[in-house]
Each structure stands twice: as structure tokens, then as C-alpha cells.
Design a protein around this motif. Sequence first.
Motif, PDB file in Angstrom:
ATOM      1  N   VAL A  47       5.834  -8.918 -24.508  1.00  0.00           N
ATOM      2  CA  VAL A  47       6.133  -8.062 -23.367  1.00  0.00           C
ATOM      3  C   VAL A  47       5.299  -6.786 -23.409  1.00  0.00           C
ATOM      4  N   ASN A  48       5.201  -6.186 -24.594  1.00  0.00           N
ATOM      5  CA  ASN A  48       4.421  -4.967 -24.735  1.00  0.00           C
ATOM      6  C   ASN A  48       2.947  -5.215 -24.415  1.00  0.00           C
ATOM      7  N   GLU A  49       2.424  -6.327 -24.892  1.00  0.00           N
ATOM      8  CA  GLU A  49       1.017  -6.653 -24.641  1.00  0.00           C
ATOM      9  C   GLU A  49       0.761  -6.888 -23.156  1.00  0.00           C
ATOM     10  N   LEU A  50       1.672  -7.608 -22.499  1.00  0.00           N
ATOM     11  CA  LEU A  50       1.527  -7.852 -21.062  1.00  0.00           C
ATOM     12  C   LEU A  50       1.596  -6.553 -20.274  1.00  0.00           C
ATOM     13  N   PHE A  51       2.547  -5.704 -20.642  1.00  0.00           N
ATOM     14  CA  PHE A  51       2.697  -4.438 -19.928  1.00  0.00           C
ATOM     15  C   PHE A  51       1.445  -3.585 -20.082  1.00  0.00           C
ATOM     16  N   ARG A  52       0.958  -3.457 -21.324  1.00  0.00           N
ATOM     17  CA  ARG A  52      -0.235  -2.646 -21.547  1.00  0.00           C
ATOM     18  C   ARG A  52      -1.424  -3.194 -20.770  1.00  0.00           C
ATOM     19  N   GLY A  53      -1.572  -4.516 -20.777  1.00  0.00           N
ATOM     20  CA  GLY A  53      -2.686  -5.121 -20.044  1.00  0.00           C
ATOM     21  C   GLY A  53      -2.610  -4.823 -18.556  1.00  0.00           C
ATOM     22  N   ASP A  54      -1.427  -5.023 -17.978  1.00  0.00           N
ATOM     23  CA  ASP A  54      -1.237  -4.806 -16.540  1.00  0.00           C
ATOM     24  C   ASP A  54      -1.489  -3.351 -16.156  1.00  0.00           C
ATOM     25  N   VAL A  55      -0.805  -2.454 -16.844  1.00  0.00           N
ATOM     26  CA  VAL A  55      -0.863  -1.040 -16.470  1.00  0.00           C
ATOM     27  C   VAL A  55      -2.225  -0.438 -16.773  1.00  0.00           C
ATOM     28  N   ASN A  56      -2.804  -0.769 -17.914  1.00  0.00           N
ATOM     29  CA  ASN A  56      -4.111  -0.209 -18.262  1.00  0.00           C
ATOM     30  C   ASN A  56      -5.193  -0.667 -17.296  1.00  0.00           C
ATOM     31  N   GLU A  57      -5.137  -1.921 -16.884  1.00  0.00           N
ATOM     32  CA  GLU A  57      -6.122  -2.424 -15.924  1.00  0.00           C
ATOM     33  C   GLU A  57      -5.958  -1.734 -14.572  1.00  0.00           C
ATOM     34  N   PHE A  58      -4.702  -1.543 -14.164  1.00  0.00           N
ATOM     35  CA  PHE A  58      -4.437  -0.836 -12.903  1.00  0.00           C
ATOM     36  C   PHE A  58      -4.962   0.593 -12.971  1.00  0.00           C
ATOM     37  N   GLU A 116       0.799  -1.224   0.000  1.00  0.00           N
ATOM     38  CA  GLU A 116       0.000   0.000   0.000  1.00  0.00           C
ATOM     39  C   GLU A 116       0.837   1.283   0.000  1.00  0.00           C
ATOM     40  N   PRO A 117       1.637   1.476  -1.027  1.00  0.00           N
ATOM     41  CA  PRO A 117       2.350   2.757  -1.131  1.00  0.00           C
ATOM     42  C   PRO A 117       1.358   3.875  -1.427  1.00  0.00           C
ATOM     43  N   ASP A 118       1.778   5.100  -1.199  1.00  0.00           N
ATOM     44  CA  ASP A 118       0.922   6.243  -1.508  1.00  0.00           C
ATOM     45  C   ASP A 118       1.089   6.707  -2.949  1.00  0.00           C
ATOM     46  N   GLU A 119       2.293   6.538  -3.475  1.00  0.00           N
ATOM     47  CA  GLU A 119       2.568   6.958  -4.848  1.00  0.00           C
ATOM     48  C   GLU A 119       3.424   5.904  -5.540  1.00  0.00           C
ATOM     49  N   ILE A 120       3.135   5.706  -6.826  1.00  0.00           N
ATOM     50  CA  ILE A 120       3.867   4.719  -7.623  1.00  0.00           C
ATOM     51  C   ILE A 120       4.412   5.393  -8.873  1.00  0.00           C
ATOM     52  N   ILE A 121       5.705   5.199  -9.108  1.00  0.00           N
ATOM     53  CA  ILE A 121       6.334   5.669 -10.343  1.00  0.00           C
ATOM     54  C   ILE A 121       6.721   4.435 -11.151  1.00  0.00           C
ATOM     55  N   VAL A 122       6.182   4.324 -12.346  1.00  0.00           N
ATOM     56  CA  VAL A 122       6.484   3.208 -13.243  1.00  0.00           C
ATOM     57  C   VAL A 122       7.388   3.720 -14.355  1.00  0.00           C
ATOM     58  N   ILE A 123       8.543   3.086 -14.530  1.00  0.00           N
ATOM     59  CA  ILE A 123       9.423   3.451 -15.640  1.00  0.00           C
ATOM     60  C   ILE A 123       9.496   2.268 -16.604  1.00  0.00           C
ATOM     61  N   ASN A 124       9.011   2.500 -17.806  1.00  0.00           N
ATOM     62  CA  ASN A 124       8.959   1.474 -18.840  1.00  0.00           C
ATOM     63  C   ASN A 124       9.932   1.829 -19.951  1.00  0.00           C
ATOM     64  N   CYS A 125      10.555   0.826 -20.558  1.00  0.00           N
ATOM     65  CA  CYS A 125      11.591   1.075 -21.573  1.00  0.00           C
ATOM     66  C   CYS A 125      11.072   1.055 -22.998  1.00  0.00           C
ATOM     67  N   ASP A 126       9.782   0.769 -23.188  1.00  0.00           N
ATOM     68  CA  ASP A 126       9.247   0.678 -24.543  1.00  0.00           C
ATOM     69  C   ASP A 126       8.137   1.698 -24.765  1.00  0.00           C
ATOM     70  N   THR A 127       7.936   2.054 -26.011  1.00  0.00           N
ATOM     71  CA  THR A 127       6.879   2.988 -26.376  1.00  0.00           C
ATOM     72  C   THR A 127       5.514   2.323 -26.268  1.00  0.00           C
ATOM     73  N   GLU A 128       4.478   3.163 -26.219  1.00  0.00           N
ATOM     74  CA  GLU A 128       3.123   2.613 -26.106  1.00  0.00           C
ATOM     75  C   GLU A 128       2.777   1.745 -27.307  1.00  0.00           C
ATOM     76  N   GLN A 129       3.133   2.215 -28.496  1.00  0.00           N
ATOM     77  CA  GLN A 129       2.907   1.450 -29.713  1.00  0.00           C
ATOM     78  C   GLN A 129       4.240   0.968 -30.260  1.00  0.00           C
ATOM     79  N   LEU A 130       4.336  -0.326 -30.560  1.00  0.00           N
ATOM     80  CA  LEU A 130       5.565  -0.864 -31.120  1.00  0.00           C
ATOM     81  C   LEU A 130       5.799  -0.323 -32.522  1.00  0.00           C
ATOM     82  N   ALA A 131       7.035   0.049 -32.807  1.00  0.00           N
ATOM     83  CA  ALA A 131       7.381   0.528 -34.142  1.00  0.00           C
ATOM     84  C   ALA A 131       7.555  -0.659 -35.084  1.00  0.00           C
TER      85      ALA A 131
END
Length: 294
Positions: A215-226, A179-194
Amino acid sequence: MSKKTALILSGGGAKGAFECAAEKYAREVKGYQWDIIAGVSVGALNGVMLGMEKYDRLYEVWNTISNDQVYTGGFNVWSVIKILFGAKSFYGNEPLRRMLIQEYEPGKIKADLRIGSVSLVSGEYTQFTPDMPNFLEAVLASTVIPIIWSPVEVSPEYPGMVDGGVRNVSPLGDVLASEPDEIIVINCDTEQLAPQPDATKNLLKIGLRTSDILVNELFRGDVNEFIRINALVKEAAEQGVILHNPANGKPYKYYECKVIEPESPLGDPLDFSQLSVQRSLKAGWERAKAVLGA
């Protein structure tokens, strides 16, 4: 009471330089301090250094790193022959192992550090912490892109361990229970794959491109749902309604969350040349500035 802040570091190989610079901006310019750090793949490597507060040393490593300081071998006729005769990977990671052994000082870890890795044997994702046996092997295992490097035998209980990003690209779930108060997510890939015109050129290119897409699909699924649930929790609270988790009955908590990711592709995850690394470092600093503010 000060806020409890969590840092989430994704995978991306050489693109981890982006994480290094983005974190540096967040900490040095905006004053962030990390109570919890969770990382997978190159995020595990960066996370360990940050957990030990080796900030200057981490930046130095990225500013001097090269391919031969990370891996040996490559995709060539000899490596293909070795694969045919039972080898488990095209590359070796002994240079990276030596670097980890040299840098790791368990007594210096101050943050609540969690590193993710997946067993190819059981298929299970495991969150490793510094108090667990063979933690350094678990960190190395988290960096292993299957086929590129061989799986790591962390222990009899954790066999055939590889990149945590195989199942958990953004280890958000590893920190929410705290239960942190703030979360910073740093991702190494763009939202849309080139587009990648040479994606089918050879077996290695096919494997890396497939990994990028998954990896991109998993990341988008996880973060978007959150983000979706987080927004609903905030909206409901503003109306005086408390939403509960159907799995355990606990009330959902709203988290301040910011996602820092590149606007344009950073390149080959196996390209640790200084030309590539410096480009990623610059992009990380500038993108963190844009997201977090000057």
C-alpha cells in the motif's frame, strides 16, 4: 466563481481517525468545503459520512468506537481451524455492516462521492457512486482487507470485491477527470515505513505487514508521479508552454495540491481502542494545522 475542491481519503483501518481530525481542521478552521470526495478502505467510510455532511456524527463515532463495534473474531486456534476448513477470513465484519446500514441515508449525500473497490475475480478497480445499485455493499467491500475479512459479493457484475487500496491507494485518478481546482490528500501512513520487529511472528502479522508495504509503495508511486507532472505543468506554463496528455491529446491542468500525512506511525490498523484512536485524532488535527497553516 468559487474553487472546486476535491478531498482524497486513503485507507488505513483504525488509522482513519487521523483522516477524521485532519478533515475537521481543514473544514472548520480553514474553511474548506468539498465538491468531490473520493475514498478507499476506511476512507470510503469517512467519505460517505462526509458526503452526507454528518460531520458531528462522524467525530462522535470515532470518539466512541471500539474493536467490537467493527469486527468479530480474531487470530486464534479456532480461526485457523476454520481457515483450514474453507473459511475466507480470520475476522467477521457484521458489526461494521450494521453500523453502515444504520448511518447511511442516501438522500443526504450532497458531494460528488466516489468509492473504490477491487474485484479479486477480474482484478479490475471500480469506482462506485451513490446512484449505482448496491452502493452500500460497495462501501463495505472497499473496507475489506483480504484474509482479514471476507470478500463482498456486491452484485453478479461485481463479484469478490475487496479494499480499493489493493490497486488504488490514493484515488487521485477518480477525481482528475472532473478537473477540480484544488486537491487535498489525506493519507494515514508516514512517508517511510517504520521497522516492525514482530512482522514475521505469525500468518496474520505477515499478511498485514505485506499489505502495509504494498500500500505504501502504491501510494508513493501514485502521489509522486502526480506531483512530478503537476510541477512540470506549472513550470511549462510559466514559460508559455502548454503540455498535453499523450493518451488523449488534452492539455494538462495544474492543480493546487496539499498532502496531509502523519509524521510518525499511528499503530495497528486493527486497533480501534480509544487509546489508539485518540492518538490518531490528535495527530490528524496537528498535522493538518502544520500543512494548511494556523
